[in-house]
Design an enzyme around this catalytic site. Structure first.
Site, mmCIF file in Angstrom:
data_model
loop_
_atom_site.group_PDB
_atom_site.id
_atom_site.type_symbol
_atom_site.label_atom_id
_atom_site.label_comp_id
_atom_site.label_asym_id
_atom_site.label_seq_id
_atom_site.Cartn_x
_atom_site.Cartn_y
_atom_site.Cartn_z
ATOM 1 N N LYS A 118 0.844 -1.201 0.000
ATOM 2 C CA LYS A 118 0.000 0.000 0.000
ATOM 3 C C LYS A 118 0.886 1.261 0.000
ATOM 4 O O LYS A 118 0.652 2.176 -0.783
ATOM 5 C CB LYS A 118 -0.946 0.001 1.225
ATOM 6 C CG LYS A 118 -1.929 -1.177 1.203
ATOM 7 C CD LYS A 118 -2.951 -1.109 2.315
ATOM 8 C CE LYS A 118 -2.485 -1.698 3.610
ATOM 9 N NZ LYS A 118 -2.388 -3.147 3.670
ATOM 10 N N THR A 119 1.904 1.269 0.857
ATOM 11 C CA THR A 119 2.796 2.442 0.910
ATOM 12 C C THR A 119 3.585 2.550 -0.401
ATOM 13 O O THR A 119 3.771 3.649 -0.941
ATOM 14 C CB THR A 119 3.791 2.312 2.088
ATOM 15 O OG1 THR A 119 3.082 1.870 3.234
ATOM 16 C CG2 THR A 119 4.490 3.619 2.385
ATOM 17 N N ASP A 127 -1.088 5.959 7.151
ATOM 18 C CA ASP A 127 -1.218 4.525 7.365
ATOM 19 C C ASP A 127 -2.101 4.272 8.593
ATOM 20 O O ASP A 127 -2.220 5.158 9.449
ATOM 21 C CB ASP A 127 0.176 3.920 7.568
ATOM 22 C CG ASP A 127 0.203 2.445 7.197
ATOM 23 O OD1 ASP A 127 -0.872 1.861 6.947
ATOM 24 O OD2 ASP A 127 1.298 1.865 7.163
ATOM 25 N N THR A 182 -5.750 -1.899 7.323
ATOM 26 C CA THR A 182 -5.969 -3.346 7.244
ATOM 27 C C THR A 182 -7.430 -3.657 7.568
ATOM 28 O O THR A 182 -7.857 -4.791 7.437
ATOM 29 C CB THR A 182 -5.073 -4.071 8.270
ATOM 30 O OG1 THR A 182 -5.239 -3.445 9.542
ATOM 31 C CG2 THR A 182 -3.615 -4.035 7.867
ATOM 32 N N ARG A 241 6.247 -8.389 0.878
ATOM 33 C CA ARG A 241 7.178 -8.060 1.965
ATOM 34 C C ARG A 241 7.812 -9.335 2.530
ATOM 35 O O ARG A 241 8.990 -9.367 2.867
ATOM 36 C CB ARG A 241 6.471 -7.280 3.077
ATOM 37 C CG ARG A 241 7.433 -6.874 4.198
ATOM 38 C CD ARG A 241 6.759 -6.057 5.278
ATOM 39 N NE ARG A 241 6.320 -4.783 4.785
ATOM 40 C CZ ARG A 241 5.244 -4.134 5.237
ATOM 41 N NH1 ARG A 241 4.507 -4.667 6.193
ATOM 42 N NH2 ARG A 241 4.913 -2.970 4.747
#
Ligand code: ADE
Length: 361
Positions: free
Chosen positions: A89-90, A134, A183, A242
């Site tokens: 997302k980032t 975030d 999330t 990740r």
């Protein structure tokens, strides 16, 4: 593009909840972000859409929206990305800033505790810049209310004076774009959710997409990887870039120490076995969670609080980190009365279901 990060509090908070023996052992597969990941990820982070692998439906929408915003010479609509941690997302927010040729300021809701935190950051924005928040579902009520007019009309409503002399001032703000990430889309208040022009769920990556991510990262890190080695790592990365990027480094270390430094299928599988990550990407905590439900609760249903207490994990970690992948793979089911292990889950762990249990599915 410049990334200005204001997230020190955010990462300290995340680290607090990870400070147990068990979470340290699970560090490789837990998609939560550490300080090390922050610098590592920013080094290998894709800068353009063409480098960003996966999420093709979202990328197509974004490309059109960005082009339209450029043609109209207007700021991009506010965007909300949701989905499990580690799906990019980032990274995607940074790619958007880059494609727009603008700056991005990255922060998180826990770092915006006081009104002056959010006011300060809003007043520091410039036309066309992106503000990335975030964990936006954790924004407090006051911060949310400051954001409403800021997002809708690019104004801050400020009050001055006391009691009878109180006055409301509308302070104009630059025309910025807010990108929120969470999330838990369901935990966002309705009025905040309604102010986003695009709301999109990021999907878990396919094995093939993850193999591409792994091959790209390996190239950037000068790691000699074979296509079958990339696929072996991809298959155990729980659909999450990740995790894939973390596993490459562990496997590469293993290949250097135990063999010739080349990451092929055999070396990757041996390395991942030593990390106790199984062929489906489940780690010791995933297996402990499912085993607990099977052995102590006859396969479930059992409440999340009970599971969290028995495993010594917090509810949020189970809900955000472990459960989404187990649900997606069909090993676990969520029912109104709690969590149940599915027939696939039983099979994966080598347990047999009784006829009675089978009849309940
Ligand atoms: N690294 C992490 N996520 C990625 C993605 N989606 N594409 C390319 N590299 C990545």
């Amino acid at each position: 593009m410049t990334i200005i990060s204001d997230d020190s509090k955010f990462f300290q908070e995340k680290d607090k909840s990870r400070n147990t023996e068990k979470s340290r052992a699970a560090d490789v597969v837990e998609p939560a972000v550490s300080d090390f990941d922050k610098s590592f990820e920013s080094n290998i982070r894709p800068k353009k859409f063409e480098e960003y692998i996966g999420q093709s439906a979202l990328k197509s929408t974004l490309k059109i929206t960005i082009e339209a915003a450029k043609k109209r010479n207007q700021p991009l609509d506010h965007l909300l990305f949701y989905g499990p941690p580690g799906l990019g997302k980032t990274t995607l927010a940074s790619v958007i800033a880059n494609e727009l040729g603008t700056k991005i300021k990255i922060t998180s809701a826990p770092a915006l505790e006081r009104p002056r935190d959010i006011i300060g950051i809003l007043m520091s924005m410039k036309d066309g810049e992106i503000l990335f928040i975030d964990e936006i579902h954790r924004l407090n009520k006051v911060a949310e209310e400051i954001l409403y007019p800021a997002m809708e009309d690019f104004f801050l409503d400020m009050t001055t004076g006391k009691a009878q002399t109180v006055k409301t001032l509308r302070v104009p703000l630059p025309k910025f774009t807010l990108i929120g990430a969470t999330t838990k889309a369901g935990a966002l208040s309705g009025p905040l959710r309604d102010r986003f022009g695009i709301i999109h769920r990021l999907q878990f990556y396919t094995k093939e997409e993850l193999a591409q991510v792994i091959t790209r990262t390996a190239k950037l890190l000068n790691i000699d990887i074979k296509p079958d080695g990339a696929m072996a790592i991809a298959g155990r990365s729980r659909g999450t870039p990740r995790i894939a990027n973390r596993l490459i480094k562990r496997v590469c270390d293993y290949a250097i120490v135990k063999s010739d430094g080349i990451v092929d299928e055999k070396t990757a599988n041996l390395a991942l076995d030593t990390l106790h990550i199984d062929r489906c990407g489940l780690d010791t905590t995933d297996r402990a969670l499912m085993t607990l439900i099977i052995e102590k609760y006859d396969g479930g249903p059992v409440g999340i609080e009970t599971l969290a207490a028995a495993l010594g994990e917090d509810v949020k970690t189970i809900e955000d980190v472990y459960e989404p992948f187990l649900l997606q793979e069909g090993f676990l089911q969520r029912t109104p009365r709690g969590r149940k292990v599915s027939p696939e889950g039983y099979r994966h762990l080598g347990y047999k279901m009784s006829m009675e249990q089978k009849s309940l599915f």
